[in-house]
Structures are given as structure tokens and as C-alpha cells.
Motif scaffolding. Structure first.
Motif, PDB file in Angstrom:
ATOM      1  N   UNK A 477       0.869  -1.175   0.000  1.00 54.19           N
ATOM      2  CA  UNK A 477       0.000   0.000   0.000  1.00 54.19           C
ATOM      3  C   UNK A 477       0.913   1.234   0.000  1.00 54.19           C
ATOM      4  N   UNK A 478       0.873   1.988  -1.102  1.00 58.48           N
ATOM      5  CA  UNK A 478       1.705   3.176  -1.229  1.00 58.48           C
ATOM      6  C   UNK A 478       0.912   4.428  -0.875  1.00 58.48           C
ATOM      7  N   UNK A 479       1.620   5.502  -0.588  1.00 54.25           N
ATOM      8  CA  UNK A 479       1.007   6.756  -0.189  1.00 54.25           C
ATOM      9  C   UNK A 479       0.078   7.290  -1.278  1.00 54.25           C
ATOM     10  N   UNK A 480      -1.220   7.379  -0.984  1.00 57.58           N
ATOM     11  CA  UNK A 480      -2.218   7.920  -1.897  1.00 57.58           C
ATOM     12  C   UNK A 480      -3.227   8.728  -1.087  1.00 57.58           C
ATOM     13  N   UNK A 481      -3.577   9.969  -1.415  1.00 60.37           N
ATOM     14  CA  UNK A 481      -3.002  10.713  -2.533  1.00 60.37           C
ATOM     15  C   UNK A 481      -1.543  11.052  -2.273  1.00 60.37           C
ATOM     16  N   UNK A 482      -0.811  11.226  -3.298  1.00 57.07           N
ATOM     17  CA  UNK A 482       0.630  11.358  -3.172  1.00 57.07           C
ATOM     18  C   UNK A 482       1.001  12.707  -2.563  1.00 57.07           C
ATOM     19  N   UNK A 491       3.088   2.525   3.099  1.00 53.68           N
ATOM     20  CA  UNK A 491       2.337   2.821   4.308  1.00 53.68           C
ATOM     21  C   UNK A 491       1.992   1.538   5.066  1.00 53.68           C
ATOM     22  N   UNK A 492       2.025   1.546   6.381  1.00 53.25           N
ATOM     23  CA  UNK A 492       1.541   0.397   7.153  1.00 53.25           C
ATOM     24  C   UNK A 492       0.046   0.191   6.882  1.00 53.25           C
ATOM     25  N   UNK A 493      -0.331  -1.059   6.594  1.00 53.70           N
ATOM     26  CA  UNK A 493      -1.709  -1.371   6.182  1.00 53.70           C
ATOM     27  C   UNK A 493      -1.962  -2.808   6.618  1.00 53.70           C
ATOM     28  N   UNK A 494      -2.975  -3.036   7.441  1.00 51.99           N
ATOM     29  CA  UNK A 494      -3.156  -4.346   8.077  1.00 51.99           C
ATOM     30  C   UNK A 494      -3.146  -5.524   7.098  1.00 51.99           C
TER      31      UNK A 494
END
Length: 510
Positions: A477-482, A491-494
Motif C-alpha cells: 500500500x503506497x502513499x495515496x493521494x501522493x 504505508x503500514x496497512x493491516x
């Protein structure tokens, strides 16, 4: 006659001072301090998204398994696949095929490009956070807006050394006093001689009063709000941002992960017939900085802050490197790195140590082999967001390490600026942290780029890695919105509990 008296036994609470259960229950530990700081800082920056990131950071993170090419490679791959793990290389290939068929180009890819161009107002949020923190610092020393005697605290606490402004104020006060004394003498005002100091008893009392324009003993104090001021956005140096070249995944690199939502554990490494361990377990986001560095055969590579060694080992597993220099500032961390290499590299002493693998014990800010490296990995010391929420030992939020923590961006910028000087013209580096802080991420990159241009005339290019991260959307999971200018971030994401991991790729022009 003896009378029998009733004896009443009263329970008495055991007094044990600071070890009483109710005291210990409410006592803040280092992890609590870290969480309070993150709630305030990241809650202000990320808003409603911080709640999900927070839950993921407080949960055990997810690993990937990197197969050791110097062991029983085929057997290890078969074992991992039998357990349901998937080779990241195959997932990247599937993503490429979807892009070529147009499935990603009009949808997810278009959203990614929009996100890349979107403006995310971190500047305003950090400014508001700095103002709020400054108010807290003043309130900590002046708890109320006005004391009982009507004294109003200053609007800003002055804790640094005496400035020219202070000198002017003191000079003004002295001038006003002299003028009032002269006026009193001219008007023949009777002075109260009983208040005069007799010289025979000494005049030291006359010099004991110091105007309260500074607080004694706070010359070295660093305000929490100063930490956030390292983040800057005004560009006064040449800035070019261009797409990075096509990602070339190393042919011999095998990294396995479980699909998103599957948090199964990998089996522990086993010993192979060659005497080395079969696979190396590491946080899945940690593979991205060395992967995006894209080391090639014949290159001389530096890992500036190499310990504990996972990223260095990954670069060696590509089988591309002719020489890797692993540097670290602490001898104890360097010893751990040596131990990792001995466990995973076959014939370590004869084939690797001192030949293709060199260990260096230095502060990365003081390395001076300028213009001698093709590629550099700069994984700097940081607040290690996940670690400080889970472990008490060696916690950067320990009260005795406050000054060290607040000056982390200064340390990071110094390391990155010096590593840019170590690059050959045309060489590239990847800067990375395991922090969500915009100050330690984009803020430090900005500071370093500005410093090397101003002090040494070095110009650089930022390599946009968004095309690479688009191939990995099934895993991370990448930073969105950028909300990033110079890099990307996991990003940490369960369901995919990797990271956090920020990374920025920079190429040196001159």
C-alpha cells in the motif's frame, strides 16, 4: 479479674512508593511517549488515515523470504511455494502484462499519474503544528496566561544565546534608568539614604540581579517545535524530476511473499548442504530501496549505513556486484553485519571478506572517497516508527535521548549530502528511512540537495519511481493521494503490514 478486650484487625495498604501497582499502571514508558508524539504529529499530517496506520504499526509486521543463492536454491524455492508463498518476480511480470493489455493504463495507472501531480498541503499542516507546539512549550513554563500578580508571560520563549535584539533591549533599559536618575537629581528629589549599600559590607548584591530575558541553564536546550522547522519547500537550486528507467528485476533474485490479506508466518531458515542458511526473513518494504538502486555488473557500491545487513545481503544476492563496501558508525552493529554475512555467504573468508566485500567503520558524514562510487544506498538512522512502538530498549523516545531525537534530521541531511559527493558524476543513490515523518523524508532530501548545490556546486536529478511502484500495487500500500515531492513511501496497512518505508532516488549530474 482480667478483662478480655476485643481486638480488631485493620487491613493496612502496603506502602511501596514508586512500585505500587497504581503508580506503575499510570507511569508512562518509552513506547507510550512515542505513541503520544505520533498521535499529535502524524494525526495532524495524515488526518483520518492515521487511525488505520496506527493500528497497523501496533500489530506485528509482515515478512518476506529472500532465497539464498549460495545454498540449496531450488529446494528452498519449492518449499516456499508448497507453503503458498508467491515469487515477487512473477507478480511484477503479471502487472506488466496487465499494463500492456491496457487494464491498468486507463484506470489505476491514470489515478497514479493524477496523484503524482496532485498538491498535498503538508506545508500548512506542519506550520500549524509548529505554532501549536511552540504554545505548549511556553505554557509548560508559564502554565497560565496571566499569574496572580498580573504578570503576562512572553509570547515566545527565548532559550538561545543572547542576540543583538537582547543587547539593544538591555541598552535601552540602561539608558532609561540613567535618564530617570538624572531627572531625579535635577529636581532635587530626596533619596532614601537608608537603602544605600555601605561599601564596607561589599557591593556584590548589586550584581546579583539579571534581567529575565533568558532562562539560565537552557543554552543547549532544543525545543520540540524546532524539529519540525527542518521541513522546507522553497526551491532555490536547480530541480529536475524525471521518470526512472524501466525496472530491471535481477534474474537470480528470488523473494517470496504471501498474498495481500494473508499474514501467515514463514518457516525459519534451515541449514543447507553448503553450510549456509536457506533464506533470509526481512520486512517486505526493506527490499525496495536496494531493488530500485538497480546495481549492475562491474559497479562499485557503498552501503553507507549497512547494519543490520538485510539490504546489503539483497544486493549481493543479485550476483551483480564486483565490490560492496559496507559502512557503519558503531562497531557492535558492524559485528552483527559480519555475522549475517558469515551465515549466508558460502566460503566467506576466502571468497568475500576483504575482496568483494569490504567493511568500513566510519561516520558516513566523514567518508571522503569523493567521486568514487557508482551506486550508494543511504538507509539513514531515523525514529524507526514501528520499533519504538513495540520495544522499550534502545528507544529513541527515552527521556535521556530527547536532544538526539530532535536533531535526527540534521544528522540525516549531513549523511545524504556527503554521500552525494561520494558519487561519480552519472552515479545514483537511494535515500531511505523507516519513518512516516515528512521532516525526515522529503524535508531531509530538500536540505541535502540545497546544501550540496550551495556549498559544492553539485547538481542532481530526482528519479520518479512511480512507474515502478505501480507494478507492486498487488503487494504494498503506497502513499495515496501522493503527498510526496521527492520520493515514494510504503504505508503500514493491516492486510499488507509492511513498512513504513520512504525512498527517494537521486542521480548526480556534476
Amino acid at each position: 479479674m482480667l478483662k478480655i478486650r476485643n481486638i480488631c484487625m485493620l487491613q493496612r495498604r502496603w506502602k511501596s512508593g514508586k512500585r505500587r501497582w497504581n503508580v506503575l499502571q499510570h507511569k508512562k514508558n518509552n513506547c507510550d511517549r512515542a505513541l503520544d508524539s505520533f498521535d499529535d504529529f502524524y494525526g495532524s499530517v495524515y488526518g483520518g488515515r492515521w487511525k488505520n496506520m496506527r493500528a497497523a504499526l501496533l500489530t506485528e509486521h509482515k515478512y518476506v523470504a529472500m532465497v539464498n543463492n549460495f545454498g540449496d536454491t531450488e529446494q528452498t524455492c519449492s518449499m516456499l511455494e508448497m507453503d503458498g508463498a508467491i515469487n515477487i518476480k512473477s507478480l511484477i511480470q503479471l502487472a506488466r502484462e496487465r499494463q500492456e493489455s491496457g487494464e491498468v493504463g486507463g484506470g489505476e495507472g491514470g489515478e497514479l499519474n493524477l496523484a503524482t501531480r496532485a498538491h498535498y498541503d503538508i506545508d500548512g499542516k506542519l506550520d500549524a503544528l509548529v505554532r501549536k507546539q511552540e504554545e505548549r512549550e511556553v505554557a509548560a513554563i508559564y502554565p497560565s496566561s496571566a499569574s496572580e500578580d498580573g504578570h503576562v508571560p512572553p509570547q515566545q520563549l527565548k532559550y538561545d544565546k543572547e542576540t543583538k535584539k537582547d543587547e539593544l533591549e538591555t541598552e535601552t533599559e540602561s539608558t532609561e534608568f540613567k535618564q530617570s536618575l538624572t531627572r531625579a537629581l535635577e529636581e532635587d528629589v530626596q533619596l532614601d539614604e537608608s537603602r544605600l549599600v555601605d561599601p564596607q559590607f561589599g557591593t556584590g548584591g548589586l550584581y546579583e540581579y539579571v534581567p529575565a530575558n533568558r532562562i539560565k541553564g537552557m543554552e543547549d536546550w532544543v525545543a520540540e517545535s524546532e524539529h519540525y522547522k527542518y521541513y522546507q519547500t522553497n526551491v532555490d537550486f536547480p530541480l529536475i524530476i524525471e521518470p526512472d528507467a524501466t525496472l530491471q528485476y535481477p534474474e537470480h533474485l528470488a523473494i517470496y511473499t504471501y498474498e495481500m490479506g494473508n499474514c501467515a508466518d514463514f518457516k525459519p531458515p534451515r541449514q543447507c548442504l553448503t553450510g549456509v542458511l536457506s533464506h533470509f526473513l526481512m520486512d517486505g518494504a526493506s527490499v525496495l530501496p536496494p531493488l530500485f538502486l538497480q546495481v549492475q555488473p562491474g559497479e562499485r557500491v557503498l552501503d553507507a549505513c549497512a547494519a543490520p545487513g538485510g539490504k546489503s545481503l539483497l544486493m549481493l544476492q543479485t550476483l551483480h556486484l564486483d565490490q560492496l563496501v559496507c559502512n557503519d558508525v558503531q562497531e557492535s552493529r558492524l559485528n552483527k553485519l559480519r555475522h549475517v554475512m558469515q551465515e549466508y555467504l558460502f566460503d566467506y573468508k576466502q571468497r568475500w571478506a576483504g575482496k568483494r566485500l569490504i567493511f568500513s567503520h566510519n561516520d558516513a558524514r566523514n567518508l571522503d572517497e569523493y567521486g568514487s562510487y557508482d551506486k550508494i544506498l543511504v538507509d539513514v538512522p531515523c525514529t524507526t516508527d514501528r520499533h519504538v512502538l513495540m520495544h522499550q530498549d534502545n528507544n529513541i523516545f527515552k527521556p535521556t535521548r530527547i536532544k538526539e531525537r530532535l536533531r535526527i534530521p540534521e544528522l540525516q541531511a549531513g549523511i545524504l549530502a556527503n554521500c552525494l559527493r561520494l558519487l561519480k558524476p552519472g552515479g545514483s543513490l537511494v535515500y531511505s528511512t523507516c519513518s512516516l515523518s515528512p521532516v525526515q523524508n522529503d524535508g531531509v532530501v530538500h536540505m541535502a540537495l540545497q546544501k550540496v548545490f550551495t556549498d559544492h556546486g553539485i547538481t542532481t536529478r530526482i528519479k520518479d519511481l512511480s512507474q515502478h511502484t505501480a507494478l507492486l500495487g498487488d503487494i504494498y500500500r503506497f502513499e495515496q493521494p501522493k503527498g510526496l515531492k521527492y520520493g515514494q513511501m510504503v504505508l503500514p496497512y493491516l492486510p499488507a503490514n509492511f513498512g513504513p518505508m520512504y525512498f527517494s532516488k537521486i542521480m548526480r549530474d556534476t
